[in-house]
Design a protein around this motif. Structure first.
Motif: not given
Lengths: 188, 182
Positions: A50-74
């Motif tokens: 369960a912990y492994h899955k929670w970590i993975g989902i957190t990485v996925l969410a943060l990675a999406l935030v990062r992609v969105a941030w990168r697309a909107t900030h130089a």
């Protein structure tokens, strides 16, 4: 090599924080993932999965935030380096982004196919991405594993390059991702 | 004929023979029926099918409250999805399948609960313990067959299916779901 203020400009606190939090979670998630599969059946094993899955989902969410941030900030201006290094760095970064999105996504698909839904932090049950399917689960497990080991290889290249820039070229590559107080170098 | 094609023909023949054996038995439920248990680990609902079960239902739409049914489930056929879990669940603290290979349900009373709905009461016997249960069943037509759908909750501990070291992660409540065709 001389550095101008623009070259030592930080990526900014959001990017620096996201980078290191994701790096830490990937390191923990990978270590847990590699060790948990050989654990004997026990209540602890169920928890660790369960912990492994929670970590993975957190990485996925943060990675999406990062992609969105990168697309909107130089980011700050690129440091001078040979063209082949620039291309290699780009390719490595594209792979890192692709893998940090794909690995948790495939893991989520795998656990859906295996018939074990994800209940994030024991609070929210996530939707199953695919229906229960034993053969598909076997395939997705393999893909998840191969991609995770590939990521460990790409990270090794990424870390080696950062250390090379820091200790051999003595440029600001690593400092820009460590710096918390340096001026932010956002282009206008 | 190659060995492989011989095997597949032999396999197909075996399948046809077993299917006709089922068809020949009187009022037995259809092999497309499903029967599963959903248990909860760390808040994660895991639905596991039983692959082997049999039963029969006497049902006359003109006289639904005279309906009767019984079901026999092979506890060793529970498929949680991995061999180590499947083996664990057969052990003494859980199903103890070596001593109690079957779980059975036999209806004792059926009450009509509106169109297409029946409420069945009966005895559920599992791991040497028998207790009454009540289950709401939805009856509908599926082509030439009649389908009976329902679900009920049981306390696994009430039937002695319990290994306290799992209490921390495994809930006591188990949802049993069935989709029976006849």
């Amino acid at each position: 090599m001389t550095t101008t203020p623009g070259q030592t400009a930080s990526y900014g606190r959001t990017v620096v924080l996201l980078h290191w939090v994701i790096a830490l979670l990937i390191a923990i998630g990978f270590t847990v993932g590699v060790t948990m599969v050989d654990l004997p059946l026990s209540p602890q094993k169920a928890k660790v999965f369960a912990y492994h899955k929670w970590i993975g989902i957190t990485v996925l969410a943060l990675a999406l935030v990062r992609v969105a941030w990168r697309a909107t900030h130089a980011g700050p201006p690129e440091l001078p380096m040979p063209v082949w290094q620039r291309i290699a760095a780009r390719a490595t970064h594209v792979l890192l982004y692709a893998l940090m999105l794909a690995i948790p996504l495939v893991g989520w698909m795998y656990t859906s196919a295996a018939g074990f839904p994800v209940v994030y932090l024991k609070l929210v049950q996530l939707p199953d991405l695919v229906g229960k399917d034993k053969e598909l689960a076997v395939l997705l497990k393999l893909v998840h594993k191969v991609l995770a080991w590939s990521l460990s290889g790409v990270i090794a290249v990424h870390v080696a390059a950062a250390l090379k820039h820091h200790f051999i070229n003595r440029d600001a590559t690593l400092k820009r991702m460590l710096a918390w107080r340096l001026p932010q170098g956002n282009r206008p | 004929m190659t060995l492989r094609s011989f095997r597949s023909v032999a396999g197909a023949l075996g399948l046809v023979m077993s299917l006709s054996a089922i068809a020949a038995a009187d009022r037995l439920i259809d092999p497309k029926s499903t029967f599963s248990a959903t248990f909860t680990v760390e808040k994660v609902p895991v639905e596991a099918p039983f692959h082997k079960f049999s039963g029969h239902i006497d049902y006359d739409p003109a006289n639904p409250t005279a309906a009767k049914g019984s079901l026999e489930v092979q506890t060793a056929s529970l498929d949680i999805g991995s061999p180590d879990y499947n083996e664990e669940v057969q052990s003494k603290k859980w199903f103890d399948a070596a001593h109690f290979p079957k779980g059975t349900f036999v209806s004792t009373a059926v009450v009509a609960k509106g169109p297409g709905k029946l409420q069945a009461t009966g005895n559920l016997a599992l791991k040497g313990k028998t207790a009454p249960i009540t289950v709401l069943i939805t009856v509908s037509k599926a082509g030439a067959l009649t389908q009976f759908d329902g679900a009920f909750d049981i306390s696994r501990k009430a039937y002695g299916i319990d290994d306290p070291q799992w209490d921390d992660v495994l809930e006591d409540n188990v949802k049993v779901k069935f989709h029976l065709l006849q």
